[in-house]
Design a protein around this motif. Structure first.
Motif, PDB file in Angstrom:
ATOM      1  N   UNK A 201       0.855  -1.189   0.000  1.00 53.74           N
ATOM      2  CA  UNK A 201       0.000   0.000   0.000  1.00 53.74           C
ATOM      3  C   UNK A 201       0.890   1.237   0.000  1.00 53.74           C
ATOM      4  N   UNK A 202       0.504   2.253  -0.780  1.00 54.05           N
ATOM      5  CA  UNK A 202       1.292   3.481  -0.876  1.00 54.05           C
ATOM      6  C   UNK A 202       1.359   4.179   0.482  1.00 54.05           C
ATOM      7  N   UNK A 203       0.270   4.153   1.230  1.00 56.88           N
ATOM      8  CA  UNK A 203       0.219   4.827   2.526  1.00 56.88           C
ATOM      9  C   UNK A 203       0.765   3.989   3.676  1.00 56.88           C
ATOM     10  N   UNK A 204       1.324   2.828   3.393  1.00 54.46           N
ATOM     11  CA  UNK A 204       1.838   1.948   4.443  1.00 54.46           C
ATOM     12  C   UNK A 204       3.098   2.554   5.060  1.00 54.46           C
ATOM     13  N   UNK A 205       3.308   2.341   6.362  1.00 55.52           N
ATOM     14  CA  UNK A 205       4.543   2.828   6.983  1.00 55.52           C
ATOM     15  C   UNK A 205       5.758   2.102   6.407  1.00 55.52           C
ATOM     16  N   UNK A 206       6.927   2.697   6.568  1.00 49.19           N
ATOM     17  CA  UNK A 206       8.147   2.122   6.015  1.00 49.19           C
ATOM     18  C   UNK A 206       8.497   0.769   6.631  1.00 49.19           C
ATOM     19  N   UNK A 207       7.962   0.474   7.813  1.00 50.41           N
ATOM     20  CA  UNK A 207       8.265  -0.801   8.472  1.00 50.41           C
ATOM     21  C   UNK A 207       7.536  -1.974   7.846  1.00 50.41           C
ATOM     22  N   UNK A 208       6.502  -1.686   7.033  1.00 49.63           N
ATOM     23  CA  UNK A 208       5.727  -2.747   6.388  1.00 49.63           C
ATOM     24  C   UNK A 208       6.318  -3.015   5.009  1.00 49.63           C
ATOM     25  N   UNK A 209       6.639  -4.259   4.745  1.00 50.38           N
ATOM     26  CA  UNK A 209       7.230  -4.641   3.472  1.00 50.38           C
ATOM     27  C   UNK A 209       6.191  -5.026   2.444  1.00 50.38           C
ATOM     28  N   UNK A 210       6.658  -5.607   1.355  1.00 52.96           N
ATOM     29  CA  UNK A 210       5.787  -6.055   0.281  1.00 52.96           C
ATOM     30  C   UNK A 210       5.160  -7.395   0.635  1.00 52.96           C
ATOM     31  N   UNK A 211       3.967  -7.638   0.094  1.00 48.85           N
ATOM     32  CA  UNK A 211       3.239  -8.895   0.271  1.00 48.85           C
ATOM     33  C   UNK A 211       3.244  -9.613  -1.076  1.00 48.85           C
ATOM     34  N   UNK A 212       3.528 -10.928  -1.068  1.00 48.83           N
ATOM     35  CA  UNK A 212       3.590 -11.703  -2.306  1.00 48.83           C
ATOM     36  C   UNK A 212       2.205 -12.199  -2.692  1.00 48.83           C
ATOM     37  N   UNK A 213       1.862 -11.994  -3.979  1.00 45.94           N
ATOM     38  CA  UNK A 213       0.580 -12.427  -4.520  1.00 45.94           C
ATOM     39  C   UNK A 213       0.805 -13.356  -5.701  1.00 45.94           C
ATOM     40  N   UNK A 214      -0.076 -14.326  -5.852  1.00 46.57           N
ATOM     41  CA  UNK A 214      -0.094 -15.202  -7.017  1.00 46.57           C
ATOM     42  C   UNK A 214      -1.224 -14.732  -7.925  1.00 46.57           C
ATOM     43  N   UNK A 215      -0.923 -14.452  -9.181  1.00 51.06           N
ATOM     44  CA  UNK A 215      -1.931 -13.965 -10.119  1.00 51.06           C
ATOM     45  C   UNK A 215      -2.760 -15.155 -10.586  1.00 51.06           C
ATOM     46  N   UNK A 216      -4.089 -15.081 -10.367  1.00 52.81           N
ATOM     47  CA  UNK A 216      -5.005 -16.145 -10.771  1.00 52.81           C
ATOM     48  C   UNK A 216      -5.748 -15.807 -12.059  1.00 52.81           C
ATOM     49  N   UNK A 217      -6.017 -14.513 -12.273  1.00 53.47           N
ATOM     50  CA  UNK A 217      -6.742 -14.112 -13.479  1.00 53.47           C
ATOM     51  C   UNK A 217      -6.384 -12.681 -13.829  1.00 53.47           C
ATOM     52  N   UNK A 218      -6.556 -12.356 -15.119  1.00 54.05           N
ATOM     53  CA  UNK A 218      -6.329 -10.994 -15.597  1.00 54.05           C
ATOM     54  C   UNK A 218      -7.296 -10.759 -16.747  1.00 54.05           C
ATOM     55  N   UNK A 219      -8.120  -9.712 -16.608  1.00 51.03           N
ATOM     56  CA  UNK A 219      -9.075  -9.430 -17.676  1.00 51.03           C
ATOM     57  C   UNK A 219      -9.145  -7.933 -17.920  1.00 51.03           C
ATOM     58  N   UNK A 220      -9.406  -7.584 -19.157  1.00 53.96           N
ATOM     59  CA  UNK A 220      -9.514  -6.178 -19.563  1.00 53.96           C
ATOM     60  C   UNK A 220     -10.915  -5.677 -19.228  1.00 53.96           C
ATOM     61  N   UNK A 221     -10.972  -4.464 -18.639  1.00 46.86           N
ATOM     62  CA  UNK A 221     -12.262  -3.883 -18.269  1.00 46.86           C
ATOM     63  C   UNK A 221     -12.170  -2.367 -18.341  1.00 46.86           C
ATOM     64  N   UNK A 222     -12.876  -1.763 -19.288  1.00 46.39           N
ATOM     65  CA  UNK A 222     -13.002  -0.303 -19.384  1.00 46.39           C
ATOM     66  C   UNK A 222     -11.663   0.436 -19.357  1.00 46.39           C
ATOM     67  N   UNK A 223     -10.732   0.071 -20.185  1.00 45.48           N
ATOM     68  CA  UNK A 223      -9.469   0.793 -20.297  1.00 45.48           C
ATOM     69  C   UNK A 223      -8.418   0.439 -19.260  1.00 45.48           C
ATOM     70  N   UNK A 224      -8.686  -0.522 -18.411  1.00 42.54           N
ATOM     71  CA  UNK A 224      -7.687  -0.990 -17.451  1.00 42.54           C
ATOM     72  C   UNK A 224      -7.801  -2.508 -17.335  1.00 42.54           C
TER      73      UNK A 224
END
Length: 177
Positions: free
Chosen positions: A134-157
């Motif tokens: 999260x952009x607003x997360x404090x510096x002490x919080x690191x990244x979280x690993x995600x597994x991508x399950x799906x990706x679909x196009x919707x309204x320009x994103x």
């Protein structure tokens, strides 16, 4: 000893031993309720057994259908392990080796304890991994690993459905909205 004398002595004993009297009356009421309930159950099971034997002459086709019955398959929403929550979009930074600069930004539009749905300008192949923070997360919080399950196009994103590789602690989950 007359009936009146016997009744008076019983009433005197009941008043002097009030807790025992009340306990005895409650016990009698409970036992009566249990006996009546058991009699109803016995009568109902007897009626069901009689109904089953009366209808045992059903056709072989009906019996065959009953043996081959299978429950209807569940929809995708019913198989979901965690409750999905929508809310205000939360801006996040995504990091992956497939990105041109190594990072890009996006918004969490849907979240649960099982994963996130992220809206971004870049498509990500299902099966790949992402790091999100999260952009607003404090510096002490690191990244979280995600597994991508799906990706679909919707309204320009693109809407990327992701699953947590390992569910993060509650305080980190709250940073995603």
């Amino acid at each position: 000893m007359s009936f009146a004398e016997l009744f008076d002595s019983a009433r005197t004993w009941a008043y002097t031993n009030l807790p025992i009297t009340v306990g005895g009356l409650v016990a009698v009421a409970v036992l009566t309720f249990l006996c009546v309930n058991a009699a109803r159950r016995r009568r109902r099971s007897f009626n069901l057994a009689r109904f089953a034997t009366a209808n045992s002459g059903a056709s072989a086709v009906t019996g065959e259908k009953a043996l081959s019955w299978e429950p209807v398959g569940q929809s995708y929403a019913d198989r979901r392990g965690a409750v999905r929550r929508e809310g205000q979009p939360v801006r996040v930074v995504l990091a992956a080796t497939t990105f041109r600069n190594g990072v890009c930004d996006g918004y969490v539009v849907d979240r649960s304890t099982g994963g996130l749905k992220i809206a971004t300008q870049v498509a990500v192949a299902p099966g790949s991994t992402l790091q999100v923070r999260a952009v607003d997360a404090p510096d002490t919080v690191g990244f979280v690993t995600l597994l991508v399950r799906s990706c679909r196009k919707a309204d320009g994103h693109y809407e990327i459905g992701c699953e947590f590789e390992k569910t993060p602690p509650w305080n980190v989950l709250l940073l995603f909205g």
